[in-house]
Design a protein around this motif. Sequence first.
Motif, mmCIF file in Angstrom:
data_model
loop_
_atom_site.group_PDB
_atom_site.id
_atom_site.type_symbol
_atom_site.label_atom_id
_atom_site.label_comp_id
_atom_site.label_asym_id
_atom_site.label_seq_id
_atom_site.Cartn_x
_atom_site.Cartn_y
_atom_site.Cartn_z
ATOM 1 N N LYS A 1 -2.008 -5.448 -8.910
ATOM 2 C CA LYS A 1 -1.887 -6.007 -10.257
ATOM 3 C C LYS A 1 -0.456 -5.855 -10.768
ATOM 4 C CE LYS A 1 -6.691 -5.423 -11.602
ATOM 5 N NZ LYS A 1 -7.648 -4.681 -12.428
ATOM 6 N N ALA A 2 0.149 -4.691 -10.536
ATOM 7 C CA ALA A 2 1.530 -4.450 -10.961
ATOM 8 C C ALA A 2 2.493 -5.376 -10.221
ATOM 9 C CB ALA A 2 1.908 -2.994 -10.731
ATOM 10 N N LEU A 3 2.251 -5.616 -8.945
ATOM 11 C CA LEU A 3 3.083 -6.536 -8.171
ATOM 12 C C LEU A 3 2.970 -7.958 -8.731
ATOM 13 C CD1 LEU A 3 2.327 -5.180 -4.610
ATOM 14 C CD2 LEU A 3 4.589 -5.260 -5.677
ATOM 15 N N GLN A 4 1.756 -8.381 -9.024
ATOM 16 C CA GLN A 4 1.535 -9.731 -9.552
ATOM 17 C C GLN A 4 2.179 -9.912 -10.921
ATOM 18 O OE1 GLN A 4 -2.732 -9.898 -9.294
ATOM 19 N NE2 GLN A 4 -2.711 -10.426 -7.123
ATOM 20 N N ARG A 5 2.180 -8.860 -11.738
ATOM 21 C CA ARG A 5 2.802 -8.934 -13.065
ATOM 22 C C ARG A 5 4.321 -8.824 -12.999
ATOM 23 N NH1 ARG A 5 -1.191 -5.012 -14.449
ATOM 24 N NH2 ARG A 5 0.448 -3.452 -14.293
ATOM 25 N N GLY A 6 4.833 -8.348 -11.876
ATOM 26 C CA GLY A 6 6.272 -8.143 -11.745
ATOM 27 C C GLY A 6 6.715 -6.762 -12.193
ATOM 28 N N ASP A 7 5.769 -5.875 -12.457
ATOM 29 C CA ASP A 7 6.112 -4.509 -12.865
ATOM 30 C C ASP A 7 6.759 -3.737 -11.714
ATOM 31 O OD1 ASP A 7 5.021 -5.063 -15.326
ATOM 32 O OD2 ASP A 7 3.120 -4.065 -14.916
ATOM 33 N N ILE A 8 6.388 -4.085 -10.501
ATOM 34 C CA ILE A 8 7.029 -3.532 -9.301
ATOM 35 C C ILE A 8 7.766 -4.704 -8.657
ATOM 36 C CG2 ILE A 8 6.712 -2.445 -7.045
ATOM 37 C CD1 ILE A 8 4.029 -1.343 -8.085
ATOM 38 N N PRO A 9 9.086 -4.723 -8.713
ATOM 39 C CA PRO A 9 9.833 -5.821 -8.107
ATOM 40 C C PRO A 9 9.587 -5.862 -6.596
ATOM 41 C CG PRO A 9 11.229 -4.550 -9.585
ATOM 42 C CD PRO A 9 9.955 -3.779 -9.409
ATOM 43 N N ALA A 10 9.280 -7.042 -6.092
ATOM 44 C CA ALA A 10 8.945 -7.179 -4.683
ATOM 45 C C ALA A 10 9.337 -8.552 -4.161
ATOM 46 C CB ALA A 10 7.443 -6.958 -4.492
ATOM 47 N N LYS B 1 0.827 -1.203 0.000
ATOM 48 C CA LYS B 1 0.000 0.000 0.000
ATOM 49 C C LYS B 1 0.866 1.260 0.000
ATOM 50 C CE LYS B 1 -3.848 2.092 2.477
ATOM 51 N NZ LYS B 1 -4.784 1.972 3.591
ATOM 52 N N THR B 2 1.918 1.266 0.803
ATOM 53 C CA THR B 2 2.826 2.407 0.866
ATOM 54 C C THR B 2 3.562 2.586 -0.456
ATOM 55 O OG1 THR B 2 3.088 2.111 3.249
ATOM 56 C CG2 THR B 2 4.776 3.406 2.122
ATOM 57 N N ALA B 3 4.037 1.483 -1.019
ATOM 58 C CA ALA B 3 4.740 1.546 -2.303
ATOM 59 C C ALA B 3 3.827 2.137 -3.369
ATOM 60 C CB ALA B 3 5.211 0.156 -2.715
ATOM 61 N N GLY B 4 2.597 1.668 -3.416
ATOM 62 C CA GLY B 4 1.648 2.192 -4.396
ATOM 63 C C GLY B 4 1.393 3.674 -4.208
ATOM 64 N N ALA B 5 1.250 4.097 -2.961
ATOM 65 C CA ALA B 5 1.007 5.514 -2.686
ATOM 66 C C ALA B 5 2.189 6.361 -3.147
ATOM 67 C CB ALA B 5 0.742 5.721 -1.196
ATOM 68 N N GLU C 1 -4.723 1.076 -4.851
ATOM 69 C CA GLU C 1 -4.425 -0.238 -4.271
ATOM 70 C C GLU C 1 -4.587 -1.371 -5.279
ATOM 71 O OE1 GLU C 1 -5.622 -2.858 -0.327
ATOM 72 O OE2 GLU C 1 -6.315 -0.790 -0.500
ATOM 73 N N SER C 2 -5.663 -1.353 -6.030
ATOM 74 C CA SER C 2 -5.910 -2.411 -7.013
ATOM 75 C C SER C 2 -4.825 -2.437 -8.092
ATOM 76 C CB SER C 2 -7.290 -2.232 -7.646
ATOM 77 O OG SER C 2 -7.539 -3.219 -8.604
ATOM 78 N N ALA C 3 -4.491 -1.262 -8.609
ATOM 79 C CA ALA C 3 -3.456 -1.176 -9.640
ATOM 80 C C ALA C 3 -2.099 -1.611 -9.092
ATOM 81 C CB ALA C 3 -3.365 0.246 -10.179
ATOM 82 N N THR C 4 -1.841 -1.282 -7.840
ATOM 83 C CA THR C 4 -0.576 -1.680 -7.216
ATOM 84 C C THR C 4 -0.463 -3.194 -7.151
ATOM 85 O OG1 THR C 4 -0.491 0.343 -5.891
ATOM 86 C CG2 THR C 4 0.824 -1.524 -5.119
#
Length: 67
Positions: A32-41, A17-21, A27-30
């Motif tokens: 989805k991006a995490l699941q796709r690997g667009d945001i390395p986590a 949530k913090t990363a997305g902010a 939150e939803s877009a964050t």
Amino acid sequence: MNADIEKILAAPTVDAKTAGALLGMGESATYKALQRGDIPAIKIGSVYRVPSATLRRMLDLAPPKAA
């Protein structure tokens, strides 16, 4: 840089949530991006943690100053 952002990024990782902010995402877009690997986590169980160093690179911020 905003002192609040610097304080947040002082921790080794932040929650999704913090990363997305910080990235200006909802939150939803964050998630989805995490699941796709667009945001390395790092995913531990069902919890995502985003390395602060990754966010600094994505936001083109300087590394933290050495103490």
